[in-house]
Each structure stands twice: as C-alpha cells, then as structure tokens.
Design an enzyme around this catalytic site. Structure first.
Site, PDB file in Angstrom:
ATOM      1  N   THR A 118       0.807  -1.224   0.000  1.00  0.00           N
ATOM      2  CA  THR A 118       0.000   0.000   0.000  1.00  0.00           C
ATOM      3  C   THR A 118       0.836   1.268   0.000  1.00  0.00           C
ATOM      4  O   THR A 118       1.930   1.314   0.583  1.00  0.00           O
ATOM      5  CB  THR A 118      -0.915   0.014   1.247  1.00  0.00           C
ATOM      6  OG1 THR A 118      -1.545   1.292   1.343  1.00  0.00           O
ATOM      7  CG2 THR A 118      -0.137  -0.215   2.528  1.00  0.00           C
ATOM      8  N   TYR A 142      -1.536  -0.509  10.582  1.00  0.00           N
ATOM      9  CA  TYR A 142      -1.851  -1.150   9.306  1.00  0.00           C
ATOM     10  C   TYR A 142      -0.687  -1.004   8.333  1.00  0.00           C
ATOM     11  O   TYR A 142      -0.172  -1.990   7.777  1.00  0.00           O
ATOM     12  CB  TYR A 142      -3.131  -0.546   8.702  1.00  0.00           C
ATOM     13  CG  TYR A 142      -3.279  -0.856   7.236  1.00  0.00           C
ATOM     14  CD1 TYR A 142      -3.463  -2.163   6.805  1.00  0.00           C
ATOM     15  CD2 TYR A 142      -3.199   0.154   6.270  1.00  0.00           C
ATOM     16  CE1 TYR A 142      -3.563  -2.463   5.457  1.00  0.00           C
ATOM     17  CE2 TYR A 142      -3.295  -0.137   4.928  1.00  0.00           C
ATOM     18  CZ  TYR A 142      -3.478  -1.448   4.525  1.00  0.00           C
ATOM     19  OH  TYR A 142      -3.567  -1.742   3.191  1.00  0.00           O
TER      20      TYR A 142
END
Ligand code: UFG
Length: 328
Positions: A118, A142
C-alpha cells in the site's frame, strides 16, 4: 493444462478482481479466504477454500491439494482506524498470516510471489509525486504491518529463493465493468462508496474529514486507481516473474491527485444528484496527500491504467452500487 494460482483474500475487493483477470487470461485462480471480511459471493472464477492463513495445517493441505505454481497474496486486514485501536489484531493477522504463507510456499517450492502492499507506507511526504524510492514513514499499525511483510518477503528472497513483485497501490476504487463483482466492505470506510451512499439515501450526508490540510482546498488529496487496472497489473507482475525476471517493487498510481471535495463534485456530476456535506475534524492516521508516479511499472511491465480517470471510476462504482450486492 491451466496453471493454478493461489489467491489469498480472493473473496475480497481487489483479490476477486484479480481472480477474474487471471481466469480470463487462462489461469485457474484458487481462492483462499477466511471470509472474515470477504464475501463468498465474489468467488466466481475458480475453486474456493475457506482457510485462515493463521491455520498452518490447513494451509499446507491447500498446497498439497491444488499444487499452485505461483501466489498472489491479498489477504489482510486493512482499516487504518481499527488498526490504531486494535494493533495486536493487525500484527497477528497481517504479519503471522504472511509468515505462514511464505513458509508454506517455500516448503512447496512455489516461489513466484505477488504481494499487495500500500501507498500508506509512505506516510506524510513533502514531495508532491511519490516514487518507489521515496523514504517510507508509515503512520499507523496497518501500514507498518504491510511494510514489515515487504521486508519479510525480501528476506525470504535472499535466503530461500523466493521471487517477488510487490505492488504499492494508491487508492483503489471503482468496480468490474460487467458488474459481476465490486467494492463491498462492512463497515465501509472508503470515500467513494460512502459518497454514493449519500446519493442513494443510505446515509444522510458525507463527512469531510479535515478541511485545514495544506492542500489547495484544505481537504486531503488521493490518487484514485481503477480496481480493474490494479488487477491487470497483477497479471503483468505474475508473467514478469514466470518469465524469470528479477524481484521488483512497483507503485501503482496515475500521477494525478483529487481532493475530497473534487471527488464529491465528480460524484454529483456522474449521478446528477446533490450530495449533502458535513465538514468534520481530521480523521486520525490520515496523510494529507498521496499521489504517485507509475513510470517504473509502465516502463518494465508495460502497465498503463486505462479505466482510471475519475469519471470512469465513479461511473463504474455507481453502476455496482445500484446493481450489485453480496450476502454471506
Ligand atoms: N474521507 C472523508 N470522509 C469519509 C471517508 C474518507 O473525508 O467518510 C477522506 C479521508 O480522510 C481521505 C480520503 O477521503 O482523505 C480517502 O479516504 P479512504 O478511506 O477512501 O482511503 P484512505 O486514503 O484513507 O486509505 C485507503 C485504505 C487503506 C489504504 C489506502 C491506500 O483505507 O487501507 O487507501 O491504498 F492503505
């Protein structure tokens, strides 16, 4: 004979679109998914095994049964806010799950590995356009867990013969053009489906999280990429590895950013409806601007996003929003 490709998280948003692209290209995508956040309705393009990556024994059985030749690894928890509240959940699921997968893959000599990472690992940046060498500053558990998995994959490549393509995607949005699959999170946290909820009356308004960022209109800027373009990149990454090319990390963006207000305006234009807006405080863990060049993926893989203009993304997302749904 068709090659079996193991797709972890194949019942999720990006994983299901990648499975469709694989299927159309003549592969046999084997979905493994715990269904903790994915939907069995979205597994339409090959066999399904309901397995949690934390279950090493079952994972091994899947490898024995299907003998995959390569892996696409999407399975992960991905809500920034939840990761801040429950970091242990993110470290256990994303890190240990990936470790189990790597260990099993190496044991079964399944060494071509495509990983879904990501843009969130870049965190807040001074540079306007991010590239693969931009220093990483993950801001939440995350994104830290994703970066740690990247490092783990790299170490496996040094000592265990694994070869990888890591994709750091920017903001994935839109839906399958045929409307067979689409975005469906519960709870939904992403901007475009939430604005569409406001249009269709499922929500009263869309909250804008932060109007005091140092951007041209005070709201956050993101680089939105169509999910089908992201899925195509995975196919190119797989072929790259299967040809025997070297391990790589690629950003998948478009080079163009849109503010939250611009996205809302575009939804109003596409749907021909007005959206009620509520200006709120910043959301914890958000970066002000994330926009990427994808010149490396273009140069080496030949990846060109073809459906990633914002109008198209929102048109496809709106069609899915009106016609598609999943049930467990
Ligand atoms: N936003 C709002 N209101 C909302 C929802 C979002 O103003 O109701 C804003 C956010 O503050 C952000 C932008 O819209 O500025 C985009 O937010 P999303 O939640 O759609 O996407 P994020 O950029 O926060 O992150 C998403 C995923 C992450 C992933 C990242 C990059 O949630 O898991 O994209 O791929 F890492």
């Amino acid at each position: 004979m068709k090659k079996n490709i193991l797709v972890t998280g194949g019942a999720g948003y990006v994983g299901s679109h990648a499975s469709k692209v694989l299927y159309k290209a003549g592969y046999n995508p084997i979905t493994i998914d715990s269904l903790s956040t994915g939907w069995s309705d979205s597994v339409k393009f090959g066999p399904f095994e309901q397995v949690d990556l934390l279950d090493l024994k079952k994972l091994n059985e899947v490898f024995l049964k299907h003998k995959p030749s390569s892996i696409m690894h999407f399975a992960a928890l991905s809500q920034v806010e939840e990761s801040i509240i429950e970091p242990e959940k993110y470290w256990r699921n994303n890190l240990i799950g990936s470790l189990n997968l790597l260990e099993t893959a190496v044991n079964h000599k399944c060494l071509d590995f495509v990983f879904s990472s990501t843009c969130a690992i870049y965190g807040d940046q001074d540079s306007v356009i991010i590239n693969e060498n931009t220093p990483q500053k993950p801001k939440n558990p995350y994104s830290s867990s994703k970066r740690a998995v990247e490092e783990m994959i790299h170490h496996y490549s040094i000592s265990k013969g694994l070869k990888y393509v890591i994709f750091r995607y920017f903001n994935v949005a839109g839906a399958d053009t045929d409307c067979e699959i689409g975005e469906f999170h519960n709870p939904e946290t992403h901007l475009i489906p939430l604005v569409l909820d406001a249009v269709s009356g499922k929500r009263q308004h869309i909250k804008i999280f932060g109007t005091d960022y140092k951007t041209f209109d005070g709201t956050c800027i993101r680089d939105y990429v169509h999910v089908s373009d992201i899925a195509e990149a995975h196919l190119l990454g797989l072929k790259w590895l299967n040809r025997g090319e070297a391990s790589r990390v690629y950003n998948l963006g478009t080079g163009h950013g849109f503010s939250v207000r611009e996205v809302i305006k575009c939804v109003e234009k596409v749907t021909n409806e007005n959206v009620s807006v509520l200006e709120c405080n910043r959301r914890f863990g958000d970066c002000s601007q994330l926009v990427s060049s994808s010149s490396l993926a273009n140069k080496e893989l030949g990846w060109t996003p073809i459906r990633s203009n914002l109008d198209q993304i929102i048109t496809d997302a709106w069609r899915w929003h009106q016609n598609g749904f999943y049930s467990k």
